[in-house]
Design a protein around this motif. Structure first.
Motif, short mmCIF file in Angstrom:
data_model
loop_
_atom_site.label_atom_id
_atom_site.label_comp_id
_atom_site.label_asym_id
_atom_site.label_seq_id
_atom_site.Cartn_x
_atom_site.Cartn_y
_atom_site.Cartn_z
N THR A 22 0.85 -1.18 0.00
CA THR A 22 0.00 0.00 0.00
C THR A 22 0.90 1.23 0.00
O THR A 22 2.11 1.13 0.20
N THR A 23 0.30 2.38 -0.23
CA THR A 23 1.07 3.62 -0.16
C THR A 23 1.72 3.77 1.21
O THR A 23 2.87 4.16 1.34
N ARG A 24 0.99 3.41 2.24
CA ARG A 24 1.51 3.53 3.60
C ARG A 24 2.72 2.63 3.82
O ARG A 24 3.72 3.05 4.40
N SER A 25 2.64 1.38 3.35
CA SER A 25 3.76 0.46 3.55
C SER A 25 4.99 0.90 2.77
O SER A 25 6.13 0.76 3.25
N ILE A 26 4.79 1.45 1.58
CA ILE A 26 5.92 1.94 0.78
C ILE A 26 6.57 3.14 1.47
O ILE A 26 7.80 3.22 1.58
N MET A 27 5.75 4.07 1.92
CA MET A 27 6.29 5.25 2.62
C MET A 27 6.98 4.87 3.92
O MET A 27 7.98 5.48 4.31
N GLY A 78 -2.75 9.71 6.79
CA GLY A 78 -2.38 8.37 7.21
C GLY A 78 -1.51 7.60 6.24
O GLY A 78 -0.93 6.57 6.62
N ASP A 79 -1.40 8.07 4.99
CA ASP A 79 -0.57 7.33 4.04
C ASP A 79 0.93 7.59 4.22
O ASP A 79 1.76 6.99 3.53
N LEU A 80 1.29 8.51 5.11
CA LEU A 80 2.68 8.81 5.50
C LEU A 80 3.48 9.54 4.43
O LEU A 80 4.67 9.78 4.63
N SER A 81 2.86 9.90 3.32
CA SER A 81 3.61 10.62 2.28
C SER A 81 4.03 12.00 2.78
O SER A 81 5.11 12.50 2.42
N ALA A 82 3.21 12.64 3.61
CA ALA A 82 3.57 13.94 4.17
C ALA A 82 4.75 13.81 5.13
O ALA A 82 5.59 14.73 5.22
N VAL A 83 4.85 12.68 5.82
CA VAL A 83 5.98 12.44 6.71
C VAL A 83 7.28 12.38 5.91
O VAL A 83 8.30 12.96 6.28
N PHE A 107 4.59 24.37 3.90
CA PHE A 107 3.35 24.86 3.27
C PHE A 107 3.49 24.86 1.74
O PHE A 107 2.58 24.40 1.03
N PHE A 108 4.60 25.37 1.25
CA PHE A 108 4.78 25.42 -0.20
C PHE A 108 4.83 24.01 -0.79
O PHE A 108 4.23 23.74 -1.84
N ALA A 109 5.55 23.11 -0.13
CA ALA A 109 5.70 21.75 -0.64
C ALA A 109 4.37 21.00 -0.66
O ALA A 109 4.03 20.35 -1.66
N ILE A 110 3.62 21.11 0.44
CA ILE A 110 2.40 20.30 0.57
C ILE A 110 1.20 20.94 -0.14
O ILE A 110 0.50 20.29 -0.92
N VAL A 111 0.95 22.21 0.14
CA VAL A 111 -0.25 22.86 -0.39
C VAL A 111 -0.08 23.26 -1.85
O VAL A 111 -0.88 22.90 -2.71
N VAL A 112 0.98 24.02 -2.15
CA VAL A 112 1.14 24.57 -3.49
C VAL A 112 1.55 23.49 -4.50
O VAL A 112 0.96 23.39 -5.59
N VAL A 113 2.53 22.68 -4.16
CA VAL A 113 3.08 21.73 -5.13
C VAL A 113 2.30 20.42 -5.17
O VAL A 113 2.12 19.85 -6.25
N LYS A 114 1.83 19.96 -4.02
CA LYS A 114 1.18 18.65 -3.97
C LYS A 114 -0.35 18.74 -4.03
O LYS A 114 -0.97 18.23 -4.97
N GLN A 115 -0.97 19.40 -3.06
CA GLN A 115 -2.42 19.35 -2.95
C GLN A 115 -3.15 20.14 -4.03
O GLN A 115 -4.20 19.71 -4.51
N LEU A 116 -2.62 21.29 -4.41
CA LEU A 116 -3.31 22.08 -5.43
C LEU A 116 -3.35 21.38 -6.79
O LEU A 116 -4.16 21.72 -7.65
N PHE A 117 -2.49 20.39 -6.97
CA PHE A 117 -2.49 19.63 -8.23
C PHE A 117 -3.21 18.29 -8.09
O PHE A 117 -3.15 17.47 -8.99
N GLY A 118 -3.87 18.08 -6.94
CA GLY A 118 -4.69 16.89 -6.80
C GLY A 118 -4.26 15.93 -5.72
O GLY A 118 -4.92 14.92 -5.49
N GLY A 119 -3.13 16.17 -5.07
CA GLY A 119 -2.69 15.27 -4.02
C GLY A 119 -1.64 14.30 -4.46
O GLY A 119 -1.04 14.44 -5.55
N ILE A 120 -1.40 13.28 -3.67
CA ILE A 120 -0.33 12.34 -3.93
C ILE A 120 -0.49 11.67 -5.29
O ILE A 120 -1.59 11.28 -5.69
N GLY A 121 0.61 11.58 -6.02
CA GLY A 121 0.61 10.96 -7.33
C GLY A 121 0.27 11.89 -8.47
O GLY A 121 0.39 11.50 -9.64
#
Length: 345
Positions: A22-27, A78-83, A107-121
């Protein structure tokens, strides 16, 4: 006899692969692989390295939770990608980075680069590298001030005015002609190849120990979390170019200091292999790694910045769609001429 009436039909998008990962196990595997480098950072730079990592991880998790809460989306903390992003951003920052500053980078890494484009992946560049590039552009002075681990440790709290700073190995290898020859001679007197390999040098807190990063990378390859193609092609291309075109000292000596100094090992094993921003085919991964190596050496040799790993990986991130397009295997039953026509569209 099979009871066809009670069979459960599950309709999902491809790829149709069933396994226990799972994503969690990989992370979690990635986190485990980074722990040796984190322990070494604490030993080398002091407990501030642990505090900076904890704050960065907490910041990334908070921003991801808050964004998805405000947008009324299902939680993905919970998928640990933010960690992983929080640890990597701390790893590529000086240990003297103020805590409030690392939270801005989160904030820039998570919100601007990751979440604003749809989240993980769905992000098109590595979030941690983008966060570092943002901090470097916004707070260049802080992000280019390096503690000398041979002289002192970073204070846990309070002013850093009394700490002894020094140039990183790559900074001492920057320049040309007699100037770089003189500074490289000073570098070899101050640090041996063994010091470079083990991590008894200055730099970003999580990138100094090439040995422990290789150990972590080998663990990820053994666990089949990453493939060997990208890191090997990346490191090998840097090694070949620096061996063939040294700027000072002997060919082998210059090459070893080039690959053990800076963030090459961290970038090759933990950032260039990011699933969302790297090619899916093995041929594409080789091309991607070679491209990262070429850009890294070009930036170090011809740019004003003495490190090139961050920007080289992000530049190649933008080329992933093109690489995947021209390296995807031919589908069963499709002739080569049809494949070329499809690629041209």
């Amino acid at each position: 006899m099979t009871d066809y009436k009670n069979l459960k039909l599950i309709a999902t998008s491809n790829p149709h692969i069933r396994n226990n990962e799972t994503t969690r196990s990989i992370m979690l595997d990635v986190i485990i692989a980074m722990l040796p480098a984190l322990v070494w950072a604490i030993i080398t730079f002091g407990v501030k390295a642990l505090l900076l990592s904890v704050v960065s991880v907490a910041g990334c998790m908070f921003w991801e939770w808050l964004y998805r809460k405000l947008m009324k989306k299902s939680q993905s903390v919970g998928d640990l990608s933010a960690v992983v992003t929080g640890m990597l951003l701390a790893f590529v920052s000086p240990v003297t980075t103020p805590l409030w500053m690392i939270v801005i980078g989160d904030f820039f890494a998570i919100v601007v680069v990751k979440q604003l484009f749809g989240g993980i992946g769905k992000n098109f560049v590595n979030p941690a590298l983008a966060g570092r590039a943002f901090l470097l552009g916004s707070y260049a002075g802080v992000m280019t001030t390096w503690i000398d681990p041979l002289q002192n440790k970073a204070p846990l709290f309070g002013s850093t005015a009394d700490i002894v700073t020094s140039a990183t190995p790559l900074a001492m290898m920057k320049g040309s002609g007699d100037a770089v020859a003189a500074s490289f001679a000073q570098l070899t007197e101050k640090y041996t190849v063994a010091d470079m390999f083990l991590g008894k040098i200055g730099g970003s807190m999580g990138e100094v120990s090439a040995l422990l990063l290789i150990v972590g990378g080998a663990y990820l390859i053994w666990r089949k979390v990453i493939n060997w193609q990208t890191p090997v092609a990346y490191i090998a291309s840097v090694a070949v170019l620096t061996f063939l075109f040294p700027k000072a000292g002997g060919n082998l000596e210059w090459m070893l200091y080039s690959i053990f100094g800076g963030g090459l090992m961290l970038g090759a094993f933990f950032m260039a292999t990011d699933y969302a921003t790297s090619p899916v085919t093995k041929k594409g991964q080789l091309i991607f790694g070679i491209g990262c190596g070429l850009f890294t050496v070009f930036i170090r040799y011809f740019g004003s910045y003495n490190e090139g790993v961050c920007y080289s990986i992000m530049v190649m991130n933008l080329c992933v769609a093109l690489i995947d397009k021209y390296t995807k295997p031919t589908r069963f039953g499709v002739v080569k001429s049809e494949k070329k026509e499809a690629a041209a569209k």
